[in-house]
Design a protein around this motif. Structure first.
Motif, PDB file in Angstrom:
ATOM      1  N   ASN A 193       0.808  -1.216   0.000  1.00  0.00           N
ATOM      2  CA  ASN A 193       0.000   0.000   0.000  1.00  0.00           C
ATOM      3  C   ASN A 193       0.844   1.271   0.000  1.00  0.00           C
ATOM      4  OD1 ASN A 193      -2.826  -1.043   0.174  1.00  0.00           O
ATOM      5  ND2 ASN A 193      -1.991  -2.060   1.976  1.00  0.00           N
ATOM      6  N   LEU A 194       2.110   1.127  -0.392  1.00  0.00           N
ATOM      7  CA  LEU A 194       3.004   2.270  -0.550  1.00  0.00           C
ATOM      8  C   LEU A 194       3.304   2.445  -2.033  1.00  0.00           C
ATOM      9  CD1 LEU A 194       5.601   1.398   2.262  1.00  0.00           C
ATOM     10  CD2 LEU A 194       3.505   2.763   2.481  1.00  0.00           C
ATOM     11  N   SER A 195       3.425   3.674  -2.475  1.00  0.00           N
ATOM     12  CA  SER A 195       3.711   3.903  -3.896  1.00  0.00           C
ATOM     13  C   SER A 195       4.622   5.105  -4.076  1.00  0.00           C
ATOM     14  CB  SER A 195       2.412   4.115  -4.690  1.00  0.00           C
ATOM     15  OG  SER A 195       1.771   5.313  -4.295  1.00  0.00           O
ATOM     16  N   VAL A 196       5.433   5.050  -5.132  1.00  0.00           N
ATOM     17  CA  VAL A 196       6.304   6.155  -5.523  1.00  0.00           C
ATOM     18  C   VAL A 196       6.255   6.276  -7.039  1.00  0.00           C
ATOM     19  CG1 VAL A 196       8.649   7.094  -5.529  1.00  0.00           C
ATOM     20  CG2 VAL A 196       7.853   5.783  -3.551  1.00  0.00           C
ATOM     21  N   VAL A 197       6.009   7.486  -7.532  1.00  0.00           N
ATOM     22  CA  VAL A 197       6.011   7.757  -8.968  1.00  0.00           C
ATOM     23  C   VAL A 197       6.950   8.926  -9.210  1.00  0.00           C
ATOM     24  CG1 VAL A 197       4.653   8.445 -10.978  1.00  0.00           C
ATOM     25  CG2 VAL A 197       3.647   6.956  -9.235  1.00  0.00           C
ATOM     26  N   SER A 198       7.878   8.777 -10.147  1.00  0.00           N
ATOM     27  CA  SER A 198       8.844   9.843 -10.422  1.00  0.00           C
ATOM     28  C   SER A 198       8.872  10.178 -11.904  1.00  0.00           C
ATOM     29  CB  SER A 198      10.240   9.435  -9.949  1.00  0.00           C
ATOM     30  OG  SER A 198      10.673   8.251 -10.608  1.00  0.00           O
TER      31      SER A 198
END
Length: 418
Positions: A193-198
């Protein structure tokens, strides 16, 4: 009269010859000379010729839907249960709302067979589901369900960095760090349930570790330092997430930051100088006095945690008994949770560039300490080389970069997951 009669006969002969051509032509257009299947229309042309789009195409199988949990279910788990499955046909619409009218976002699989929510559901809430599916002919079916999620009796909370004190920018060594106030047993359930978008896309990974105070913590960093200008958006959708022992999260948090110009300082404990490079170009070379033989400075990569101009430094707070107690230390840049700073150390005047004689901090003259203080902010990098002490531990501040990339990736609870 004879000429008229002759002409009539000639035309009749030609007509007869023409009639003989027709069946030969139709026979040539049949399937390679095979015998005509029984029931094929006259002339050997099938009713379904031209791609099967004829009148006799059978209707598509009816669409069918299954909603989990079943209508009327109670004490439903908040994560991993809700799903809408098309057992025939494809899911075309799913609307899930809670008892306050808030809609739950979800994702449908590429093949249209399944819909699932993007985030956990809230504890102790009532939800309604209205779903539709359609078959290949477009004929729709509907399904509905109403259920209540389990009420949480135990909850966990967490702190995070970067936060509002860091502003909306971060240095190239900045990490996303989430520290929990209770032990996390099911780390995979949390990490999902963790997300990172770069932007631009940057290879990176979460990894679990212990904070300096012993609490569970999960950090995200890229394989290499961030590229300046990168925009990063992260989210911790942990409201309703289950930590594995009946404890649930209460809050969703997240943020966005942009990576600043690269600032990398290199503190060489052998030469007793610290060079500062901006975007790869050295702009300062400052003499320092680091930790002496009895109190050596950590080596490896440190990341600026925060900074303050004027702080009391008391040795008892870092386990060094009554070695020192200095009020209003100027230009203090925080580098480790165990108490490593760079700061002005006018009491060491005459030792900068010549002798390491601190209790582990990186001391500079007041003027040079101000230069460094004014230049750096959260996420900027200090690489300490040629020292005698071991590398800073990953949970001691942001020592994440002191773990090689493959080991870091293996620290993810989802490493190797499909």
């Amino acid at each position: 009269m004879p000429r008229f009669t002759g002409a009539t006969r000639t035309g009749a002969a030609r007509l007869a010859a023409g009639l003989l051509v027709v069946p030969l032509f139709l026979t040539a257009c049949s399937s390679g000379g095979d015998s005509k299947p029984e029931g094929t229309p006259s002339g050997g042309i099938s009713a379904d010729a031209g791609g099967g789009g004829g009148k006799n195409k059978p209707p598509a199988a009816p669409a069918a839907l299954a909603v989990t949990p079943a209508d009327g279910a109670k004490s439903v788990e908040t994560d991993g249960v809700l799903a809408v499955n098309a057992t025939s046909g494809k899911v075309t619409s799913v609307v899930v709302t809670d008892d306050k009218g808030k809609t739950v976002e979800g994702t449908t699989s590429p093949d249209g067979a399944k819909w699932t929510p993007k985030t956990p559901l809230a504890n102790g809430a009532k939800y309604t589901v209205a779903a539709k599916a359609a078959n290949a002919d477009g004929a729709e079916v509907t399904a509905n369900s109403s259920f209540t999620t389990i009420a949480a009796t135990k909850t966990f909370d967490y702190s995070f960095r970067p936060d509002e004190t860091d502003g909306d920018t971060l240095g190239v060594g900045g990490v996303i760090s989430i520290k929990f106030d209770k032990p996390i047993k099911d780390k995979a359930a949390i990490e999902r349930n963790l997300s990172v978008v770069s932007e631009p896309a940057t290879e990176g990974s979460w990894s679990w570790l212990k904070d300096h105070d012993g609490n569970d913590r999960v950090d995200y960093r890229p394989k290499e330092y961030w590229k300046p200008g990168t925009k990063v958006t992260w989210a911790a959708n942990l409201a309703g997430a289950k930590s594995g022992d009946g404890t649930y999260g209460e809050k969703n948090r997240g943020g966005t930051f942009t990576v600043r110009d690269s600032i990398v300082a290199t503190a060489d404990l052998a030469t007793k100088h610290m060079t500062i490079a901006k975007n790869g170009q050295v702009i300062h070379n400052l003499p320092i006095s680091a930790g002496g033989p009895s109190y050596p400075t950590w080596t490896g990569v440190m990341v600026v945690m925060d900074k303050v101009d004027g702080i009391r430094m008391n040795s008892e707070t870092v386990g060094l008994a009554n070695a020192y107690d200095i009020d209003n230390v100027r230009y203090a840049v925080h580098l480790s949770a165990s108490g490593t700073y760079s700061h002005a150390a006018p009491w060491n005047e005459g030792k900068f560039g010549k002798m390491n004689d601190s209790h582990g901090c990186i001391g500079l003259s007041t003027a040079n300490a101000k230069i460094f203080f004014d230049l750096v902010n959260s996420g900027d990098v200090v690489e300490v080389i040629n020292g005698t002490e071991k590398k800073l531990a990953p949970g001691n501040g942001f020592g994440d970069w002191n773990i090689d990339w493959e080991t870091w990736r293996k620290g993810s609870a989802l490493a190797g997951a499909a």
